[in-house]
Motif scaffolding. Structure first.
Motif, PDB file in Angstrom:
ATOM      1  N   SER A 131       0.830  -1.206   0.000  1.00  0.00           N
ATOM      2  CA  SER A 131       0.000   0.000   0.000  1.00  0.00           C
ATOM      3  C   SER A 131       0.864   1.256   0.000  1.00  0.00           C
ATOM      4  O   SER A 131       0.585   2.214  -0.731  1.00  0.00           O
ATOM      5  CB  SER A 131      -0.919   0.015   1.228  1.00  0.00           C
ATOM      6  OG  SER A 131      -1.816  -1.067   1.220  1.00  0.00           O
ATOM      7  N   VAL A 132       1.916   1.261   0.819  1.00  0.00           N
ATOM      8  CA  VAL A 132       2.792   2.426   0.902  1.00  0.00           C
ATOM      9  C   VAL A 132       3.616   2.577  -0.375  1.00  0.00           C
ATOM     10  O   VAL A 132       3.733   3.679  -0.938  1.00  0.00           O
ATOM     11  CB  VAL A 132       3.718   2.331   2.134  1.00  0.00           C
ATOM     12  CG1 VAL A 132       4.689   3.515   2.161  1.00  0.00           C
ATOM     13  CG2 VAL A 132       2.902   2.293   3.420  1.00  0.00           C
ATOM     14  N   VAL A 133       4.182   1.462  -0.853  1.00  0.00           N
ATOM     15  CA  VAL A 133       4.999   1.504  -2.066  1.00  0.00           C
ATOM     16  C   VAL A 133       4.185   2.008  -3.253  1.00  0.00           C
ATOM     17  O   VAL A 133       4.694   2.740  -4.110  1.00  0.00           O
ATOM     18  CB  VAL A 133       5.596   0.113  -2.363  1.00  0.00           C
ATOM     19  CG1 VAL A 133       6.317   0.110  -3.705  1.00  0.00           C
ATOM     20  CG2 VAL A 133       6.564  -0.302  -1.259  1.00  0.00           C
ATOM     21  N   ARG A 134       2.910   1.644  -3.290  1.00  0.00           N
ATOM     22  CA  ARG A 134       2.055   2.066  -4.399  1.00  0.00           C
ATOM     23  C   ARG A 134       1.977   3.584  -4.515  1.00  0.00           C
ATOM     24  O   ARG A 134       1.824   4.135  -5.611  1.00  0.00           O
ATOM     25  CB  ARG A 134       0.655   1.473  -4.221  1.00  0.00           C
ATOM     26  CG  ARG A 134      -0.343   1.934  -5.267  1.00  0.00           C
ATOM     27  CD  ARG A 134      -1.680   1.237  -5.131  1.00  0.00           C
ATOM     28  NE  ARG A 134      -1.641  -0.071  -5.752  1.00  0.00           N
ATOM     29  CZ  ARG A 134      -2.184  -1.164  -5.244  1.00  0.00           C
ATOM     30  NH1 ARG A 134      -2.780  -1.115  -4.085  1.00  0.00           N
ATOM     31  NH2 ARG A 134      -2.118  -2.310  -5.882  1.00  0.00           N
ATOM     32  N   GLN A 135       2.095   4.291  -3.396  1.00  0.00           N
ATOM     33  CA  GLN A 135       1.982   5.752  -3.418  1.00  0.00           C
ATOM     34  C   GLN A 135       3.149   6.414  -4.148  1.00  0.00           C
ATOM     35  O   GLN A 135       3.075   7.582  -4.509  1.00  0.00           O
ATOM     36  CB  GLN A 135       1.906   6.299  -1.985  1.00  0.00           C
ATOM     37  CG  GLN A 135       0.851   5.655  -1.105  1.00  0.00           C
ATOM     38  CD  GLN A 135      -0.525   5.625  -1.727  1.00  0.00           C
ATOM     39  OE1 GLN A 135      -0.993   6.615  -2.281  1.00  0.00           O
ATOM     40  NE2 GLN A 135      -1.181   4.472  -1.642  1.00  0.00           N
ATOM     41  N   THR A 136       4.247   5.681  -4.374  1.00  0.00           N
ATOM     42  CA  THR A 136       5.419   6.268  -5.036  1.00  0.00           C
ATOM     43  C   THR A 136       5.274   6.308  -6.545  1.00  0.00           C
ATOM     44  O   THR A 136       5.975   7.058  -7.226  1.00  0.00           O
ATOM     45  CB  THR A 136       6.687   5.463  -4.700  1.00  0.00           C
ATOM     46  OG1 THR A 136       6.603   4.150  -5.293  1.00  0.00           O
ATOM     47  CG2 THR A 136       6.857   5.337  -3.195  1.00  0.00           C
ATOM     48  N   GLY A 137       4.413   5.456  -7.106  1.00  0.00           N
ATOM     49  CA  GLY A 137       4.270   5.372  -8.555  1.00  0.00           C
ATOM     50  C   GLY A 137       5.201   4.359  -9.195  1.00  0.00           C
ATOM     51  O   GLY A 137       5.236   4.234 -10.417  1.00  0.00           O
ATOM     52  N   GLY A 146       8.623  -4.062   9.173  1.00  0.00           N
ATOM     53  CA  GLY A 146       8.816  -3.223   7.985  1.00  0.00           C
ATOM     54  C   GLY A 146       7.600  -2.362   7.700  1.00  0.00           C
ATOM     55  O   GLY A 146       7.728  -1.178   7.340  1.00  0.00           O
ATOM     56  N   ALA A 147       6.408  -2.945   7.871  1.00  0.00           N
ATOM     57  CA  ALA A 147       5.173  -2.190   7.648  1.00  0.00           C
ATOM     58  C   ALA A 147       5.066  -1.026   8.638  1.00  0.00           C
ATOM     59  O   ALA A 147       4.745   0.111   8.253  1.00  0.00           O
ATOM     60  CB  ALA A 147       3.961  -3.111   7.782  1.00  0.00           C
ATOM     61  N   GLY A 148       5.327  -1.309   9.912  1.00  0.00           N
ATOM     62  CA  GLY A 148       5.260  -0.251  10.918  1.00  0.00           C
ATOM     63  C   GLY A 148       6.260   0.852  10.651  1.00  0.00           C
ATOM     64  O   GLY A 148       5.952   2.044  10.806  1.00  0.00           O
ATOM     65  N   LEU A 149       7.473   0.468  10.224  1.00  0.00           N
ATOM     66  CA  LEU A 149       8.504   1.456   9.925  1.00  0.00           C
ATOM     67  C   LEU A 149       8.084   2.365   8.769  1.00  0.00           C
ATOM     68  O   LEU A 149       8.266   3.590   8.825  1.00  0.00           O
ATOM     69  CB  LEU A 149       9.806   0.731   9.592  1.00  0.00           C
ATOM     70  CG  LEU A 149      11.063   1.593   9.412  1.00  0.00           C
ATOM     71  CD1 LEU A 149      11.343   2.415  10.659  1.00  0.00           C
ATOM     72  CD2 LEU A 149      12.260   0.716   9.073  1.00  0.00           C
ATOM     73  N   LEU A 150       7.503   1.774   7.732  1.00  0.00           N
ATOM     74  CA  LEU A 150       7.068   2.574   6.582  1.00  0.00           C
ATOM     75  C   LEU A 150       5.910   3.494   6.947  1.00  0.00           C
ATOM     76  O   LEU A 150       5.826   4.624   6.444  1.00  0.00           O
ATOM     77  CB  LEU A 150       6.661   1.659   5.429  1.00  0.00           C
ATOM     78  CG  LEU A 150       7.785   1.186   4.508  1.00  0.00           C
ATOM     79  CD1 LEU A 150       7.226   0.341   3.369  1.00  0.00           C
ATOM     80  CD2 LEU A 150       8.556   2.374   3.935  1.00  0.00           C
ATOM     81  N   ILE A 151       5.010   3.020   7.779  1.00  0.00           N
ATOM     82  CA  ILE A 151       3.898   3.878   8.209  1.00  0.00           C
ATOM     83  C   ILE A 151       4.425   5.104   8.929  1.00  0.00           C
ATOM     84  O   ILE A 151       3.974   6.237   8.697  1.00  0.00           O
ATOM     85  CB  ILE A 151       2.937   3.090   9.128  1.00  0.00           C
ATOM     86  CG1 ILE A 151       2.179   2.030   8.324  1.00  0.00           C
ATOM     87  CG2 ILE A 151       1.941   4.041   9.805  1.00  0.00           C
ATOM     88  CD1 ILE A 151       1.352   1.099   9.188  1.00  0.00           C
TER      89      ILE A 151
END
Length: 432
Positions: free
Chosen positions: A73-79, A260-265
Protein backbone atom coordinates in the motif's frame (compact mmCIF):
# COMPACT_ATOMS: atom_id res chain seq x y z
CA UNK A 1 -11.24 -38.25 19.49
CA UNK A 2 -14.20 -40.49 18.56
CA UNK A 3 -15.13 -41.54 15.05
CA UNK A 4 -18.26 -39.36 15.28
CA UNK A 5 -16.13 -36.24 15.64
CA UNK A 6 -13.94 -37.27 12.69
CA UNK A 7 -16.96 -37.90 10.46
CA UNK A 8 -18.54 -34.60 11.51
CA UNK A 9 -15.35 -32.60 10.86
CA UNK A 10 -14.83 -34.30 7.49
CA UNK A 11 -18.45 -33.64 6.47
CA UNK A 12 -18.20 -29.95 7.39
CA UNK A 13 -14.95 -29.59 5.45
CA UNK A 14 -16.29 -31.38 2.36
CA UNK A 15 -19.53 -29.33 2.35
CA UNK A 16 -17.56 -26.11 2.73
CA UNK A 17 -15.18 -27.14 -0.03
CA UNK A 18 -18.06 -27.93 -2.38
CA UNK A 19 -19.71 -24.58 -1.65
CA UNK A 20 -16.43 -22.75 -2.26
CA UNK A 21 -15.94 -24.69 -5.49
CA UNK A 22 -19.47 -23.88 -6.69
CA UNK A 23 -18.87 -20.09 -6.41
CA UNK A 24 -22.52 -19.66 -5.40
CA UNK A 25 -21.68 -18.20 -2.01
CA UNK A 26 -18.97 -15.83 -0.85
CA UNK A 27 -15.96 -18.03 -0.04
CA UNK A 28 -15.09 -16.01 3.07
CA UNK A 29 -18.58 -16.50 4.50
CA UNK A 30 -18.39 -20.23 3.74
CA UNK A 31 -14.98 -20.56 5.41
CA UNK A 32 -16.09 -18.65 8.51
CA UNK A 33 -19.37 -20.62 8.59
CA UNK A 34 -17.46 -23.90 8.38
CA UNK A 35 -15.13 -22.76 11.14
CA UNK A 36 -18.10 -21.85 13.32
CA UNK A 37 -19.69 -25.25 12.70
CA UNK A 38 -16.57 -26.91 14.08
CA UNK A 39 -17.43 -25.45 17.49
CA UNK A 40 -20.90 -27.00 17.61
CA UNK A 41 -19.95 -30.45 19.00
CA UNK A 42 -17.32 -28.98 19.75
CA UNK A 43 -14.67 -30.54 17.52
CA UNK A 44 -12.11 -27.93 18.46
CA UNK A 45 -11.92 -25.35 21.25
CA UNK A 46 -10.75 -21.75 21.42
CA UNK A 47 -7.38 -22.61 22.94
CA UNK A 48 -6.65 -25.03 20.09
CA UNK A 49 -7.74 -22.41 17.54
CA UNK A 50 -5.78 -19.44 18.87
CA UNK A 51 -2.73 -20.97 20.52
CA UNK A 52 -1.96 -24.43 19.15
CA UNK A 53 0.76 -24.67 16.50
CA UNK A 54 -0.69 -27.94 15.18
CA UNK A 55 -4.42 -27.16 15.03
CA UNK A 56 -4.73 -23.40 15.35
CA UNK A 57 -4.79 -20.43 13.01
CA UNK A 58 -1.35 -19.93 11.50
CA UNK A 59 -0.80 -16.39 12.73
CA UNK A 60 2.58 -16.24 11.00
CA UNK A 61 0.81 -16.53 7.64
CA UNK A 62 -1.93 -14.04 8.59
CA UNK A 63 0.49 -11.37 9.81
CA UNK A 64 2.97 -11.99 7.02
CA UNK A 65 0.17 -11.26 4.57
CA UNK A 66 -1.03 -8.22 6.54
CA UNK A 67 2.47 -6.79 6.83
CA UNK A 68 3.23 -7.20 3.12
CA UNK A 69 -0.17 -5.78 2.13
CA UNK A 70 0.58 -2.66 4.17
CA UNK A 71 4.05 -2.39 2.61
CA UNK A 72 2.55 -2.72 -0.88
CA UNK A 73 0.00 0.00 0.00
CA UNK A 74 2.79 2.43 0.90
CA UNK A 75 5.00 1.50 -2.07
CA UNK A 76 2.05 2.07 -4.40
CA UNK A 77 1.98 5.75 -3.42
CA UNK A 78 5.42 6.27 -5.04
CA UNK A 79 4.27 5.37 -8.56
CA UNK A 80 6.94 2.68 -8.95
CA UNK A 81 4.37 0.06 -9.97
CA UNK A 82 3.30 2.25 -12.88
CA UNK A 83 6.97 2.68 -13.79
CA UNK A 84 7.61 -1.07 -13.87
CA UNK A 85 4.35 -1.74 -15.72
CA UNK A 86 5.13 0.73 -18.49
CA UNK A 87 8.75 -0.47 -18.74
CA UNK A 88 7.66 -4.10 -18.99
CA UNK A 89 5.06 -3.33 -21.66
CA UNK A 90 7.55 -1.31 -23.73
CA UNK A 91 10.26 -3.96 -23.52
CA UNK A 92 7.73 -6.55 -24.67
CA UNK A 93 6.65 -4.18 -27.45
CA UNK A 94 3.09 -4.36 -26.18
CA UNK A 95 2.74 -8.13 -26.72
CA UNK A 96 0.49 -9.55 -23.95
CA UNK A 97 2.08 -13.01 -24.29
CA UNK A 98 5.62 -11.67 -23.87
CA UNK A 99 4.47 -9.52 -20.95
CA UNK A 100 2.89 -12.57 -19.28
CA UNK A 101 6.08 -14.60 -19.76
CA UNK A 102 8.18 -11.75 -18.34
CA UNK A 103 5.95 -11.36 -15.28
CA UNK A 104 5.71 -15.06 -14.49
CA UNK A 105 9.48 -15.50 -14.81
CA UNK A 106 10.01 -12.62 -12.39
CA UNK A 107 7.43 -14.17 -10.08
CA UNK A 108 9.07 -17.61 -10.19
CA UNK A 109 12.55 -16.23 -9.51
CA UNK A 110 11.27 -14.02 -6.71
CA UNK A 111 9.37 -16.92 -5.15
CA UNK A 112 12.54 -19.00 -5.01
CA UNK A 113 14.15 -16.56 -2.60
CA UNK A 114 11.17 -14.91 -0.95
CA UNK A 115 7.91 -16.31 0.32
CA UNK A 116 5.72 -16.96 -2.74
CA UNK A 117 2.80 -15.02 -1.25
CA UNK A 118 5.05 -12.00 -0.74
CA UNK A 119 6.18 -12.20 -4.36
CA UNK A 120 2.61 -12.37 -5.64
CA UNK A 121 1.65 -9.34 -3.55
CA UNK A 122 4.53 -7.36 -5.07
CA UNK A 123 3.92 -8.41 -8.69
CA UNK A 124 0.10 -8.15 -8.70
CA UNK A 125 -0.08 -4.31 -8.65
CA UNK A 126 2.27 -4.19 -11.66
CA UNK A 127 0.08 -6.73 -13.46
CA UNK A 128 -3.11 -4.78 -12.81
CA UNK A 129 -1.58 -1.57 -14.11
CA UNK A 130 -0.07 -2.97 -17.30
CA UNK A 131 -3.32 -4.77 -18.15
CA UNK A 132 -5.27 -1.59 -17.50
CA UNK A 133 -2.97 0.27 -19.89
CA UNK A 134 -3.49 -2.36 -22.59
CA UNK A 135 -7.23 -2.69 -21.97
CA UNK A 136 -7.14 -6.43 -21.28
CA UNK A 137 -8.30 -8.60 -18.37
CA UNK A 138 -5.64 -9.17 -15.68
CA UNK A 139 -7.24 -12.45 -14.50
CA UNK A 140 -5.22 -14.78 -16.80
CA UNK A 141 -2.01 -12.97 -15.85
CA UNK A 142 -2.73 -13.29 -12.14
CA UNK A 143 -3.55 -17.00 -12.46
CA UNK A 144 -0.31 -17.61 -14.38
CA UNK A 145 1.63 -15.74 -11.70
CA UNK A 146 0.09 -17.87 -8.96
CA UNK A 147 1.18 -20.98 -10.88
CA UNK A 148 4.69 -19.58 -11.30
CA UNK A 149 4.88 -18.62 -7.60
CA UNK A 150 4.05 -22.17 -6.52
CA UNK A 151 6.51 -23.69 -8.99
CA UNK A 152 9.30 -21.27 -8.08
CA UNK A 153 8.67 -21.82 -4.37
CA UNK A 154 9.80 -25.44 -4.75
CA UNK A 155 13.29 -24.46 -5.91
CA UNK A 156 14.84 -23.46 -2.60
CA UNK A 157 14.62 -24.10 1.11
CA UNK A 158 13.04 -20.68 1.79
CA UNK A 159 10.68 -20.47 -1.19
CA UNK A 160 7.58 -21.93 0.42
CA UNK A 161 6.41 -22.56 4.03
CA UNK A 162 6.14 -26.28 3.32
CA UNK A 163 9.70 -26.32 1.96
CA UNK A 164 10.87 -24.86 5.26
CA UNK A 165 8.86 -27.42 7.27
CA UNK A 166 10.11 -30.42 5.27
CA UNK A 167 13.65 -29.14 4.79
CA UNK A 168 14.08 -28.42 8.49
CA UNK A 169 12.58 -31.75 9.53
CA UNK A 170 14.80 -33.65 7.09
CA UNK A 171 17.94 -31.67 7.86
CA UNK A 172 18.37 -30.62 4.22
CA UNK A 173 20.87 -27.88 3.44
CA UNK A 174 20.14 -24.86 1.24
CA UNK A 175 22.73 -26.04 -1.31
CA UNK A 176 21.43 -29.62 -1.56
CA UNK A 177 17.89 -28.29 -1.86
CA UNK A 178 18.95 -25.99 -4.70
CA UNK A 179 20.90 -28.71 -6.50
CA UNK A 180 18.12 -31.31 -6.37
CA UNK A 181 14.98 -29.22 -6.84
CA UNK A 182 16.04 -26.45 -9.25
CA UNK A 183 16.36 -28.71 -12.36
CA UNK A 184 12.80 -30.03 -12.14
CA UNK A 185 11.47 -26.56 -11.30
CA UNK A 186 13.10 -25.14 -14.45
CA UNK A 187 11.58 -27.87 -16.62
CA UNK A 188 8.09 -27.42 -15.12
CA UNK A 189 8.36 -23.64 -15.50
CA UNK A 190 9.34 -24.13 -19.16
CA UNK A 191 6.29 -26.34 -19.61
CA UNK A 192 4.09 -23.60 -18.14
CA UNK A 193 5.48 -21.09 -20.66
CA UNK A 194 4.74 -23.51 -23.52
CA UNK A 195 1.21 -24.12 -22.20
CA UNK A 196 0.28 -20.42 -21.85
CA UNK A 197 -1.35 -20.02 -25.32
CA UNK A 198 -3.45 -23.15 -24.69
CA UNK A 199 -4.37 -22.32 -21.11
CA UNK A 200 -5.35 -18.73 -21.93
CA UNK A 201 -6.29 -18.66 -25.65
CA UNK A 202 -8.37 -15.48 -25.39
CA UNK A 203 -6.01 -13.46 -23.21
CA UNK A 204 -3.67 -12.00 -25.80
CA UNK A 205 -5.90 -9.93 -28.09
CA UNK A 206 -5.10 -6.24 -27.77
CA UNK A 207 -5.98 -3.12 -29.71
CA UNK A 208 -3.06 -1.73 -31.77
CA UNK A 209 -4.00 1.76 -30.62
CA UNK A 210 -3.57 0.69 -27.00
CA UNK A 211 -0.10 -0.67 -27.84
CA UNK A 212 0.84 2.60 -29.54
CA UNK A 213 -0.37 4.57 -26.53
CA UNK A 214 1.74 2.45 -24.18
CA UNK A 215 4.85 2.72 -26.37
CA UNK A 216 4.53 6.52 -26.36
CA UNK A 217 4.50 6.76 -22.55
CA UNK A 218 7.51 8.01 -20.57
CA UNK A 219 7.89 5.68 -17.60
CA UNK A 220 10.04 8.16 -15.67
CA UNK A 221 7.03 10.47 -15.33
CA UNK A 222 5.19 7.78 -13.36
CA UNK A 223 7.34 8.29 -10.24
CA UNK A 224 5.36 10.63 -7.95
CA UNK A 225 7.47 10.65 -4.78
CA UNK A 226 11.16 9.89 -5.22
CA UNK A 227 12.00 10.47 -1.56
CA UNK A 228 9.38 7.96 -0.43
CA UNK A 229 10.58 5.56 -3.14
CA UNK A 230 14.10 5.62 -1.69
CA UNK A 231 12.73 5.07 1.81
CA UNK A 232 10.60 2.15 0.59
CA UNK A 233 13.61 0.67 -1.22
CA UNK A 234 15.72 0.74 1.94
CA UNK A 235 12.94 -0.80 4.06
CA UNK A 236 12.25 -3.50 1.46
CA UNK A 237 15.93 -4.44 1.36
CA UNK A 238 15.91 -4.75 5.14
CA UNK A 239 12.70 -6.82 5.02
CA UNK A 240 14.07 -9.16 2.36
CA UNK A 241 17.32 -9.53 4.29
CA UNK A 242 15.22 -10.36 7.33
CA UNK A 243 13.35 -13.04 5.40
CA UNK A 244 16.59 -14.72 4.31
CA UNK A 245 18.27 -14.49 7.73
CA UNK A 246 15.23 -14.87 9.96
CA UNK A 247 16.66 -17.88 11.75
CA UNK A 248 19.91 -16.12 12.53
CA UNK A 249 18.19 -12.99 13.84
CA UNK A 250 15.51 -15.03 15.66
CA UNK A 251 12.58 -13.27 13.96
CA UNK A 252 9.82 -15.05 12.09
CA UNK A 253 9.05 -13.68 8.58
CA UNK A 254 5.69 -12.44 9.87
CA UNK A 255 7.39 -10.27 12.48
CA UNK A 256 9.88 -9.03 9.89
CA UNK A 257 7.01 -8.00 7.59
CA UNK A 258 5.05 -6.28 10.36
CA UNK A 259 8.19 -4.44 11.53
CA UNK A 260 8.82 -3.22 7.98
CA UNK A 261 5.17 -2.19 7.65
CA UNK A 262 5.26 -0.25 10.92
CA UNK A 263 8.50 1.46 9.92
CA UNK A 264 7.07 2.57 6.58
CA UNK A 265 3.90 3.88 8.21
CA UNK A 266 5.98 6.02 10.57
CA UNK A 267 8.49 7.42 8.07
CA UNK A 268 5.96 7.96 5.26
CA UNK A 269 3.50 9.93 7.40
CA UNK A 270 0.62 8.55 5.31
CA UNK A 271 -2.92 8.33 6.65
CA UNK A 272 -4.60 4.97 7.17
CA UNK A 273 -6.72 5.45 4.04
CA UNK A 274 -3.43 5.11 2.12
CA UNK A 275 -1.42 2.52 4.06
CA UNK A 276 -4.45 0.21 4.38
CA UNK A 277 -5.61 0.65 0.78
CA UNK A 278 -4.20 -2.70 -0.44
CA UNK A 279 -5.16 -4.80 2.57
CA UNK A 280 -7.41 -7.69 1.50
CA UNK A 281 -9.44 -8.15 4.70
CA UNK A 282 -11.69 -10.80 3.15
CA UNK A 283 -8.65 -12.84 2.13
CA UNK A 284 -7.26 -12.71 5.67
CA UNK A 285 -10.59 -13.84 7.12
CA UNK A 286 -10.86 -16.61 4.54
CA UNK A 287 -7.45 -17.91 5.61
CA UNK A 288 -8.49 -17.81 9.26
CA UNK A 289 -11.63 -19.85 8.57
CA UNK A 290 -9.72 -22.33 6.40
CA UNK A 291 -7.09 -22.81 9.11
CA UNK A 292 -9.78 -23.60 11.69
CA UNK A 293 -11.43 -26.19 9.45
CA UNK A 294 -8.14 -27.88 8.57
CA UNK A 295 -7.11 -27.68 12.24
CA UNK A 296 -10.27 -29.60 13.14
CA UNK A 297 -9.26 -32.33 10.66
CA UNK A 298 -5.86 -32.49 12.35
CA UNK A 299 -7.48 -32.48 15.82
CA UNK A 300 -9.80 -35.39 14.98
CA UNK A 301 -6.97 -37.40 13.42
CA UNK A 302 -8.39 -37.35 9.87
CA UNK A 303 -5.23 -36.01 8.21
CA UNK A 304 -3.06 -38.34 10.29
CA UNK A 305 -5.11 -41.34 9.18
CA UNK A 306 -4.93 -40.31 5.54
CA UNK A 307 -1.17 -39.84 5.80
CA UNK A 308 -0.68 -43.23 7.49
CA UNK A 309 -2.88 -44.94 4.90
CA UNK A 310 -0.59 -43.55 2.22
CA UNK A 311 2.38 -44.80 4.22
CA UNK A 312 0.91 -48.29 4.46
CA UNK A 313 0.46 -48.38 0.70
CA UNK A 314 4.09 -47.56 0.03
CA UNK A 315 5.67 -50.88 0.88
CA UNK A 316 9.44 -51.47 0.93
CA UNK A 317 10.32 -50.66 -2.70
CA UNK A 318 12.21 -47.34 -2.98
CA UNK A 319 10.74 -46.65 -6.43
CA UNK A 320 7.21 -47.48 -5.28
CA UNK A 321 7.68 -45.40 -2.12
CA UNK A 322 8.87 -42.43 -4.17
CA UNK A 323 5.99 -42.54 -6.64
CA UNK A 324 3.29 -43.07 -3.99
CA UNK A 325 4.58 -40.16 -1.90
CA UNK A 326 4.80 -37.98 -5.02
CA UNK A 327 1.31 -38.84 -6.29
CA UNK A 328 -0.38 -38.60 -2.90
CA UNK A 329 1.29 -35.25 -2.18
CA UNK A 330 0.20 -33.80 -5.52
CA UNK A 331 -3.38 -34.91 -4.91
CA UNK A 332 -3.82 -34.03 -1.23
CA UNK A 333 -2.05 -30.65 -1.48
CA UNK A 334 -4.49 -29.59 -4.17
CA UNK A 335 -7.46 -29.85 -1.81
CA UNK A 336 -6.25 -28.98 1.67
CA UNK A 337 -3.77 -26.47 2.96
CA UNK A 338 -0.40 -28.12 2.40
CA UNK A 339 1.17 -26.83 5.63
CA UNK A 340 -0.50 -29.36 7.99
CA UNK A 341 -0.04 -32.09 5.39
CA UNK A 342 3.70 -31.36 5.21
CA UNK A 343 3.95 -31.31 9.00
CA UNK A 344 2.15 -34.67 9.22
CA UNK A 345 4.05 -36.42 6.43
CA UNK A 346 7.55 -35.27 7.40
CA UNK A 347 8.01 -37.71 10.31
CA UNK A 348 6.37 -40.52 8.33
CA UNK A 349 8.68 -40.02 5.35
CA UNK A 350 11.58 -39.69 7.78
CA UNK A 351 10.91 -43.22 9.01
CA UNK A 352 11.00 -44.61 5.47
CA UNK A 353 14.08 -42.58 4.54
CA UNK A 354 16.00 -43.82 7.59
CA UNK A 355 15.18 -47.44 6.71
CA UNK A 356 16.47 -47.09 3.14
CA UNK A 357 20.25 -47.19 3.08
CA UNK A 358 22.19 -46.19 0.01
CA UNK A 359 21.42 -43.96 -2.95
CA UNK A 360 17.66 -43.70 -2.66
CA UNK A 361 17.00 -42.34 0.82
CA UNK A 362 16.99 -38.61 -0.08
CA UNK A 363 14.72 -39.09 -3.11
CA UNK A 364 11.73 -39.50 -0.79
CA UNK A 365 12.22 -35.95 0.45
CA UNK A 366 12.39 -34.54 -3.08
CA UNK A 367 9.20 -36.44 -3.96
CA UNK A 368 7.43 -35.05 -0.91
CA UNK A 369 8.57 -31.49 -1.60
CA UNK A 370 7.72 -31.61 -5.32
CA UNK A 371 4.21 -32.91 -4.71
CA UNK A 372 3.44 -30.77 -1.69
CA UNK A 373 4.56 -27.45 -3.19
CA UNK A 374 3.69 -27.83 -6.89
CA UNK A 375 0.52 -29.80 -6.15
CA UNK A 376 -0.93 -26.57 -4.77
CA UNK A 377 -1.63 -25.51 -8.36
CA UNK A 378 -4.45 -28.06 -8.66
CA UNK A 379 -7.25 -25.94 -7.16
CA UNK A 380 -7.92 -22.36 -6.10
CA UNK A 381 -7.48 -23.26 -2.41
CA UNK A 382 -4.47 -25.54 -2.83
CA UNK A 383 -1.92 -22.84 -1.98
CA UNK A 384 -1.84 -19.51 -0.20
CA UNK A 385 -0.72 -17.70 -3.36
CA UNK A 386 -3.84 -18.94 -5.17
CA UNK A 387 -6.17 -17.57 -2.49
CA UNK A 388 -4.39 -14.20 -2.51
CA UNK A 389 -4.59 -13.95 -6.31
CA UNK A 390 -8.30 -14.79 -6.27
CA UNK A 391 -8.89 -12.01 -3.76
CA UNK A 392 -6.88 -9.46 -5.76
CA UNK A 393 -8.64 -10.36 -9.02
CA UNK A 394 -12.07 -10.07 -7.40
CA UNK A 395 -11.27 -6.72 -5.83
CA UNK A 396 -10.00 -5.43 -9.19
CA UNK A 397 -13.35 -6.24 -10.79
CA UNK A 398 -12.17 -9.35 -12.64
CA UNK A 399 -13.26 -12.26 -10.42
CA UNK A 400 -11.87 -15.71 -11.13
CA UNK A 401 -14.22 -18.61 -10.47
CA UNK A 402 -13.08 -21.70 -8.60
CA UNK A 403 -13.90 -23.80 -11.65
CA UNK A 404 -11.93 -21.61 -14.06
CA UNK A 405 -8.83 -21.71 -11.87
CA UNK A 406 -9.12 -25.45 -11.26
CA UNK A 407 -9.63 -26.35 -14.92
CA UNK A 408 -6.38 -24.63 -15.83
CA UNK A 409 -4.63 -25.76 -12.67
CA UNK A 410 -5.53 -29.40 -13.33
CA UNK A 411 -3.82 -29.30 -16.72
CA UNK A 412 -0.64 -27.78 -15.30
CA UNK A 413 -0.67 -30.14 -12.30
CA UNK A 414 -0.96 -33.20 -14.55
CA UNK A 415 1.98 -32.00 -16.64
CA UNK A 416 3.98 -31.17 -13.50
CA UNK A 417 3.30 -34.64 -12.08
CA UNK A 418 4.46 -36.35 -15.27
CA UNK A 419 7.62 -34.25 -15.39
CA UNK A 420 8.32 -34.92 -11.71
CA UNK A 421 7.84 -38.67 -12.18
CA UNK A 422 10.25 -38.68 -15.11
CA UNK A 423 12.81 -36.51 -13.34
CA UNK A 424 12.88 -38.56 -10.14
CA UNK A 425 13.00 -41.87 -11.98
CA UNK A 426 15.77 -40.86 -14.38
CA UNK A 427 17.99 -39.00 -11.92
CA UNK A 428 17.68 -41.19 -8.82
CA UNK A 429 16.98 -44.66 -10.25
CA UNK A 430 17.91 -44.98 -13.92
CA UNK A 431 21.20 -43.06 -13.68
CA UNK A 432 22.01 -43.88 -10.06
Amino acid sequence: MTTVYAIYATTIFVVAFVLIASDRLNKTLVALGGATAMFVLPVINSHEVFYSEETGVDWDVIFLLLGMMIIVSVVRQTGVFEYVAISAAKRAKGSPLRIMIFLLLVTAIGSAFLDNVTTVLLIAPVTLLVCERLGISPAPFLIAEAFAANIGGAATLVGDPTSIIIGTGAGLSFVSFLANMTPVVIVVLGALVVLLPRLFPDAFAVDDKRIADVMSLDESEAIRDRRLLIQCGIVLLLVFAGFVTHKQIHMEPSLVAMTGAGLLIVISGLGREFYLSSVEWETLLFFAGLFVMVGALVRTGVIDKVAHAAGDAIGSSPLMATMVILGASFLVSGFVNNVPYAATMTPIVGQFASSMHGLHNDVLWWALISGTVMGGNLTAVGASANVVVMGIAGRAGHPVSFGEFTRKGAVLTAVSLLISVGYLWVRYFLLA
